[in-house]
Design an enzyme around this catalytic site. Structure first.
Site, short mmCIF file in Angstrom:
data_model
loop_
_atom_site.label_atom_id
_atom_site.label_comp_id
_atom_site.label_asym_id
_atom_site.label_seq_id
_atom_site.Cartn_x
_atom_site.Cartn_y
_atom_site.Cartn_z
N THR A 87 0.87 -1.18 0.00
CA THR A 87 0.00 0.00 0.00
C THR A 87 0.91 1.22 0.00
O THR A 87 1.67 1.43 0.95
CB THR A 87 -0.89 0.02 1.26
OG1 THR A 87 -1.62 -1.19 1.32
CG2 THR A 87 -1.86 1.19 1.20
N LYS A 162 -7.88 1.31 -3.15
CA LYS A 162 -7.53 0.88 -1.78
C LYS A 162 -7.72 2.02 -0.78
O LYS A 162 -8.32 1.83 0.28
CB LYS A 162 -6.07 0.40 -1.79
CG LYS A 162 -5.42 0.26 -0.43
CD LYS A 162 -5.60 -1.11 0.16
CE LYS A 162 -5.10 -1.13 1.60
NZ LYS A 162 -5.25 -2.41 2.23
N LYS A 237 -1.85 4.88 8.61
CA LYS A 237 -1.08 4.98 7.36
C LYS A 237 -2.01 5.18 6.16
O LYS A 237 -1.79 6.07 5.33
CB LYS A 237 -0.24 3.70 7.17
CG LYS A 237 0.44 3.64 5.81
CD LYS A 237 1.06 2.28 5.50
CE LYS A 237 1.48 2.25 4.05
NZ LYS A 237 2.16 1.03 3.65
P1 NAD Z 1 6.21 -5.75 7.25
O1 NAD Z 1 6.90 -4.59 7.86
O2 NAD Z 1 5.91 -6.96 8.08
O3 NAD Z 1 7.01 -6.25 5.95
C1 NAD Z 1 7.75 -5.41 5.09
C2 NAD Z 1 9.05 -6.13 4.79
O4 NAD Z 1 9.79 -5.36 3.82
C3 NAD Z 1 9.97 -6.29 6.01
O5 NAD Z 1 10.24 -7.66 6.22
C4 NAD Z 1 11.21 -5.49 5.64
O6 NAD Z 1 12.43 -6.06 6.13
C5 NAD Z 1 11.15 -5.54 4.12
N1 NAD Z 1 11.95 -4.50 3.51
C6 NAD Z 1 12.00 -3.18 3.81
N2 NAD Z 1 12.87 -2.54 3.00
C7 NAD Z 1 13.36 -3.48 2.15
C8 NAD Z 1 14.29 -3.43 1.07
N3 NAD Z 1 14.88 -2.30 0.71
N4 NAD Z 1 14.58 -4.58 0.43
C9 NAD Z 1 13.97 -5.75 0.79
N5 NAD Z 1 13.08 -5.85 1.80
C10 NAD Z 1 12.79 -4.72 2.46
O7 NAD Z 1 4.84 -5.16 6.63
P2 NAD Z 1 3.56 -5.99 6.16
O8 NAD Z 1 2.55 -6.01 7.27
O9 NAD Z 1 3.99 -7.26 5.51
O10 NAD Z 1 2.95 -4.97 5.08
C11 NAD Z 1 3.53 -4.85 3.78
C12 NAD Z 1 2.66 -3.93 2.96
O11 NAD Z 1 1.32 -4.44 2.89
C13 NAD Z 1 2.52 -2.51 3.51
O12 NAD Z 1 2.56 -1.60 2.47
C14 NAD Z 1 1.18 -2.53 4.21
O13 NAD Z 1 0.59 -1.24 4.27
C15 NAD Z 1 0.40 -3.47 3.33
N6 NAD Z 1 -0.73 -4.14 3.98
C16 NAD Z 1 -0.56 -4.72 5.19
C17 NAD Z 1 -1.64 -5.37 5.80
C18 NAD Z 1 -1.49 -6.03 7.15
O14 NAD Z 1 -2.51 -6.38 7.75
N7 NAD Z 1 -0.28 -6.23 7.67
C19 NAD Z 1 -2.88 -5.41 5.15
C20 NAD Z 1 -3.01 -4.84 3.88
C21 NAD Z 1 -1.92 -4.20 3.31
#
Ligand code: NAD
Length: 290
Positions: A87, A162, A237
């Site tokens: 997102t 979204k 966010k």
């Molecule tokens: P998270 O923080 O658990 O995962 C993000 C991952 O990206 C981390 O493991 C981090 O180490 C990795 N990362 C960051 N910078 C990086 C780079 N330069 N190279 C490689 N890896 C890198 O977050 P999440 O909960 O998995 O959410 C991910 C996305 O999905 C977000 O944009 C969030 O808004 C969206 N989202 C999350 C949910 C939820 O319920 N968690 C629901 C819908 C959407």
């Protein structure tokens, strides 16, 4: 298909695992998280995407997406599709799509709804922006990771859908919570309140499927001491992204702005961080108008 997957956090890891389990060859890379079962760990983002038909990214925000895209786009095979499921702001989604297309790649923004539970169960909903051809290429993967993929339009349309959805959700949850707190003070039983509203014109997903009052309606995070679920800081966010987009196109969104102010205070000044976004109900219950 040969798939590169960048970002193996709470959402990315189960999504990548489901693709591997369905028989695809998945190479994964994350700065800190380890690869789930079935996914081959690559030494770098460039190595993960080399030779892949489709590259999926699941990253924290638009700035990180732009940085990762700058690294992987030159390393991707001609004709491959870059599909971002994070997102992020509409502008970043469009900028990355433009950069990918200029390099001869397909590009999609495909944010999801359904949370960590949906990612694990393979029941996410994808909201997708980009070309018909890129959508057709990635559709079989959406079918593995999710139950529904809606092609919303050109680049940025997935992110637009979204943030509009989540702006409705944030404002609706807030008013549902304040209505329960008002009903309490008026001496109305919460179960009766649910019975009436969930079958009347005030019904919504927040009331009917995710009721913020514990012990009422279907099982929801309120029944688990408001452990997320969908954390208040993730709602914050998305509300921020909705207001950034609204400013950019001069859209009047007073309810979205009010929901943003509420969740900002809840997460930054009150006890909202780490709690489910429906925990606004005990917050409203504990205070008066002043
Ligand atoms: P998270 O923080 O658990 O995962 C993000 C991952 O990206 C981390 O493991 C981090 O180490 C990795 N990362 C960051 N910078 C990086 C780079 N330069 N190279 C490689 N890896 C890198 O977050 P999440 O909960 O998995 O959410 C991910 C996305 O999905 C977000 O944009 C969030 O808004 C969206 N989202 C999350 C949910 C939820 O319920 N968690 C629901 C819908 C959407």
């Amino acid at each position: 298909m040969k798939i590169g997957f960048i970002g193996l956090g709470n959402m990315g890891a189960p999504m990548a695992a489901n693709l591997a389990q369905a028989g695809h060859k998945v190479a994964g890379f994350d700065l800190t998280a380890s690869c789930p079962e079935g996914v081959t760990a690559a030494q770098s983002a460039e190595a993960a995407v080399a030779g892949a038909d489709v590259v999926l990214t699941m990253l924290p925000n638009g700035a990180i997406l732009r940085e990762v895209a700058g690294t992987i786009i030159p390393a991707m095979a001609a004709g491959a599709v870059l599909c971002d499921c994070s997102t992020v702001d509409v502008e970043s989604a469009r900028a990355v799509a433009e950069q990918a297309e200029a390099a001869g790649l397909g590009a999609l923004d495909a944010p999801v709804s359904g949370g960590v539970g949906g990612a694990g169960a393979g029941t996410l909903t994808f909201m997708v922006g980009g070309s018909d051809a890129a959508f057709a290429t990635v559709q079989p993967l959406f079918a593995i990771m999710g139950q529904k993929a809606v092609h919303c339009g050109s680049a940025g349309a997935g992110q637009a859908a979204k943030i509009c959805n989540n702006m409705i959700l944030g404002a609706t949850m807030a008013v549902t919570c304040e209505a329960f707190a008002l009903a309490d003070k008026l001496g109305l039983d919460r179960a009766r309140m649910f019975d009436v509203v969930s079958t009347s014109s005030g019904y919504s997903w927040s009331m009917n499927a995710y009721c913020p009052a514990p012990g009422i309606g279907p099982q929801s995070p309120s029944d688990n001491d408001y452990r997320p679920g969908f954390a208040a800081e993730l709602m914050l966010k998305d509300l921020r992204l909705s207001q950034i987009a609204a400013e950019a196109v001069d859209a009047d969104t007073p309810m979205g702005a009010r929901a943003l102010a509420l969740y900002t205070a809840f997460v930054e000044d009150e006890d909202g961080r780490g709690r489910d976004f429906s925990a606004l109900l005990p917050r409203f219950s504990s205070r008066g108008r002043g």
